[in-house]
Design a protein around this motif. Structure first.
Motif, PDB file in Angstrom:
ATOM      1  N   PRO A   1       7.230   4.156  12.407  1.00  0.00           N
ATOM      2  CA  PRO A   1       5.955   3.603  11.933  1.00  0.00           C
ATOM      3  C   PRO A   1       5.290   2.754  13.009  1.00  0.00           C
ATOM      4  O   PRO A   1       5.966   2.133  13.822  1.00  0.00           O
ATOM      5  CB  PRO A   1       6.404   2.734  10.760  1.00  0.00           C
ATOM      6  CG  PRO A   1       7.757   2.227  11.169  1.00  0.00           C
ATOM      7  CD  PRO A   1       8.383   3.336  11.956  1.00  0.00           C
ATOM      8  N   ASN A   2       3.959   2.715  13.001  1.00  0.00           N
ATOM      9  CA  ASN A   2       3.249   1.880  13.967  1.00  0.00           C
ATOM     10  C   ASN A   2       2.383   0.824  13.286  1.00  0.00           C
ATOM     11  O   ASN A   2       1.594   0.160  13.933  1.00  0.00           O
ATOM     12  CB  ASN A   2       2.412   2.743  14.926  1.00  0.00           C
ATOM     13  CG  ASN A   2       1.463   3.676  14.190  1.00  0.00           C
ATOM     14  OD1 ASN A   2       0.682   3.238  13.344  1.00  0.00           O
ATOM     15  ND2 ASN A   2       1.549   4.968  14.508  1.00  0.00           N
ATOM     16  N   HIS A   3       2.512   0.710  11.954  1.00  0.00           N
ATOM     17  CA  HIS A   3       1.903  -0.412  11.232  1.00  0.00           C
ATOM     18  C   HIS A   3       2.700  -0.616   9.943  1.00  0.00           C
ATOM     19  O   HIS A   3       3.571   0.210   9.603  1.00  0.00           O
ATOM     20  CB  HIS A   3       0.401  -0.193  10.976  1.00  0.00           C
ATOM     21  CG  HIS A   3       0.052   1.014  10.176  1.00  0.00           C
ATOM     22  ND1 HIS A   3       0.155   1.065   8.805  1.00  0.00           N
ATOM     23  CD2 HIS A   3      -0.397   2.245  10.555  1.00  0.00           C
ATOM     24  CE1 HIS A   3      -0.247   2.236   8.366  1.00  0.00           C
ATOM     25  NE2 HIS A   3      -0.586   2.985   9.412  1.00  0.00           N
ATOM     26  N   PRO A   4       2.485  -1.690   9.216  1.00  0.00           N
ATOM     27  CA  PRO A   4       3.339  -2.021   8.067  1.00  0.00           C
ATOM     28  C   PRO A   4       3.459  -0.915   7.016  1.00  0.00           C
ATOM     29  O   PRO A   4       2.515  -0.181   6.745  1.00  0.00           O
ATOM     30  CB  PRO A   4       2.654  -3.262   7.479  1.00  0.00           C
ATOM     31  CG  PRO A   4       2.006  -3.906   8.658  1.00  0.00           C
ATOM     32  CD  PRO A   4       1.508  -2.769   9.498  1.00  0.00           C
ATOM     33  N   VAL A   5       4.657  -0.826   6.459  1.00  0.00           N
ATOM     34  CA  VAL A   5       4.975   0.143   5.418  1.00  0.00           C
ATOM     35  C   VAL A   5       5.068  -0.600   4.084  1.00  0.00           C
ATOM     36  O   VAL A   5       5.612  -1.702   4.008  1.00  0.00           O
ATOM     37  CB  VAL A   5       6.318   0.854   5.718  1.00  0.00           C
ATOM     38  CG1 VAL A   5       6.754   1.717   4.538  1.00  0.00           C
ATOM     39  CG2 VAL A   5       6.191   1.687   6.990  1.00  0.00           C
ATOM     40  N   ARG A   6       4.520   0.013   3.031  1.00  0.00           N
ATOM     41  CA  ARG A   6       4.543  -0.607   1.703  1.00  0.00           C
ATOM     42  C   ARG A   6       5.511   0.135   0.799  1.00  0.00           C
ATOM     43  O   ARG A   6       5.497   1.362   0.728  1.00  0.00           O
ATOM     44  CB  ARG A   6       3.137  -0.581   1.084  1.00  0.00           C
ATOM     45  CG  ARG A   6       3.053  -1.198  -0.317  1.00  0.00           C
ATOM     46  CD  ARG A   6       1.608  -1.315  -0.787  1.00  0.00           C
ATOM     47  NE  ARG A   6       0.961  -0.042  -0.986  1.00  0.00           N
ATOM     48  CZ  ARG A   6       0.342   0.338  -2.116  1.00  0.00           C
ATOM     49  NH1 ARG A   6       0.296  -0.491  -3.156  1.00  0.00           N
ATOM     50  NH2 ARG A   6      -0.240   1.514  -2.206  1.00  0.00           N
ATOM     51  N   ILE A   7       6.370  -0.632   0.104  1.00  0.00           N
ATOM     52  CA  ILE A   7       7.284  -0.057  -0.887  1.00  0.00           C
ATOM     53  C   ILE A   7       6.862  -0.556  -2.260  1.00  0.00           C
ATOM     54  O   ILE A   7       6.934  -1.750  -2.553  1.00  0.00           O
ATOM     55  CB  ILE A   7       8.744  -0.464  -0.615  1.00  0.00           C
ATOM     56  CG1 ILE A   7       9.204   0.029   0.760  1.00  0.00           C
ATOM     57  CG2 ILE A   7       9.659   0.110  -1.712  1.00  0.00           C
ATOM     58  CD1 ILE A   7      10.623  -0.399   1.124  1.00  0.00           C
ATOM     59  N   ILE A   8       6.386   0.358  -3.102  1.00  0.00           N
ATOM     60  CA  ILE A   8       5.971   0.003  -4.460  1.00  0.00           C
ATOM     61  C   ILE A   8       7.200  -0.065  -5.370  1.00  0.00           C
ATOM     62  O   ILE A   8       8.069   0.813  -5.325  1.00  0.00           O
ATOM     63  CB  ILE A   8       4.972   1.026  -5.015  1.00  0.00           C
ATOM     64  CG1 ILE A   8       3.703   1.058  -4.151  1.00  0.00           C
ATOM     65  CG2 ILE A   8       4.617   0.719  -6.459  1.00  0.00           C
ATOM     66  CD1 ILE A   8       2.687   2.107  -4.583  1.00  0.00           C
TER      67      ILE A   8
END
Length: 325
Positions: free
Chosen positions: A28-35
């Motif tokens: 990844p190259n920017h933040p990852v979101r975990i719902i």
């Protein structure tokens, strides 16, 4: 001098190159979101936050954000995750209820687990404890509790939402002791425990992680574990099978899924990174300390687990006749 047309073509070409570079940048190259479909402090939330921390560390402290979207037994979160862009930057920590029970228990499900998600990795499993309030129920074993229920007007069991494993666990338990269950649905396990403390319900199936602190403090009594073997967190609590109820062996699991059409190379990287994170000595220890059993499967194995449990839980749901809109 450069003509306007040449200048425009140059700018357009530069833009194309920029887009191409962005598309091929390492993931990844920017933040990852975990719902997460349950409130802060619940089992899924704890797993997601521990996983997010380890993934962030492995990705050079890239931000991994846990986004709680509680409600409707996790269906609100699943619906949002199913509609997310399939680029690997929005994931969901799914659980048994959302992915394997919901297809049988809801007549109008706003998503299709098999079509809208790609399995990435099962992270952990969690057994349940049958808990009672010692101030309200004088029981030390399952048979004691079964005898006590015969003297009551009904077997009121708390659940942490309709369509969840605890919900159908209550039905299976009632059937095993020859009773009829009266499920009382709460928004979360924490709320269900509140109902137990308040004497509004007779018992509840809660995860080992949430059960252990209350049992060790003497606030609640664990009558049995739903696992195939005793839990290391509460080794003195016998299983249902040990107490003569071999049919009451069930658990829940939590795992990462991605929106359908997420590129296979991203799914493969995510799966490998998750397995590395939860199987590392630190990651494994933290999950186990929280009362979970680390599995860290690959994507294919997680897919098989979801499919098999959809069949298993489908039979349990059919036996109850339960259907929600």
């Amino acid at each position: 001098m450069r003509s306007p047309l040449i200048t425009a073509l140059f700018i357009a070409g530069f833009g194309t190159v920029t887009v191409a570079v962005a598309q091929t940048a390492p993931y990844p190259n920017h933040p990852v979101r975990i719902i997460v479909g349950f409130p802060a402090g619940t089992g899924p939330d704890i797993v997601a936050r521990l996983l997010a921390q380890k993934l962030s560390e492995g990705w050079g402290n890239m931000g991994v954000i846990v986004d709680n979207k509680p409600g409707a037994g996790g269906l609100i979160a699943a619906s949002e995750a199913a509609r997310a862009a399939p680029d690997g930057y929005t994931l969901m920590l799914g659980e048994t209820g959302q992915l394997s029970i919901a297809p049988s228990s809801y007549t109008k499900l706003p998503y299709d687990p098999a079509k809208d998600f790609l399995p990435v990795s099962q992270v952990v499993t969690s057994d349940f404890m049958l808990l009672v309030n010692p101030q309200k129920v004088q029981a030390k074993t399952v048979k004691d509790f079964a005898t006590w229920t015969q003297q009551q007007k009904g077997l009121f069991m708390a659940t942490f939402g309709a369509g969840t494993p605890g919900h159908f666990g209550a039905y299976m338990f009632a059937d095993a002791i020859g009773q009829k269950a009266d499920p009382v649905h709460y928004k979360s396990t924490g709320d269900a425990l509140g109902g137990l403390f308040g004497g509004d319900v007779a018992g509840v199936f809660a995860s080992v992680g949430l059960s252990a602190p209350n049992v060790k403090a003497g606030k609640l009594v664990a009558l049995a574990s739903s696992g195939a073997a005793r839990s290391p967190a509460l080794p003195d609590v016998p299983t249902f099978k040990e107490q003569g109820y071999p049919g009451l062996v069930f658990n829940s699991w939590f795992g990462i899924v991605a929106p359908a059409r997420t590129p296979p190379e991203i799914v493969a990287k995510l799966s490998a990174d998750i397995q590395k994170a939860v199987k590392s000595p630190e990651g494994k220890a933290k999950m186990e300390d929280a009362g979970f059993t680390v599995t860290g499967t690959n994507a294919a194995d997680f897919g098989r687990i979801i499919a098999a449990d959809t069949v298993t839980w489908g039979k349990a749901v059919a036996a109850t006749g339960f259907k929600a809109d």
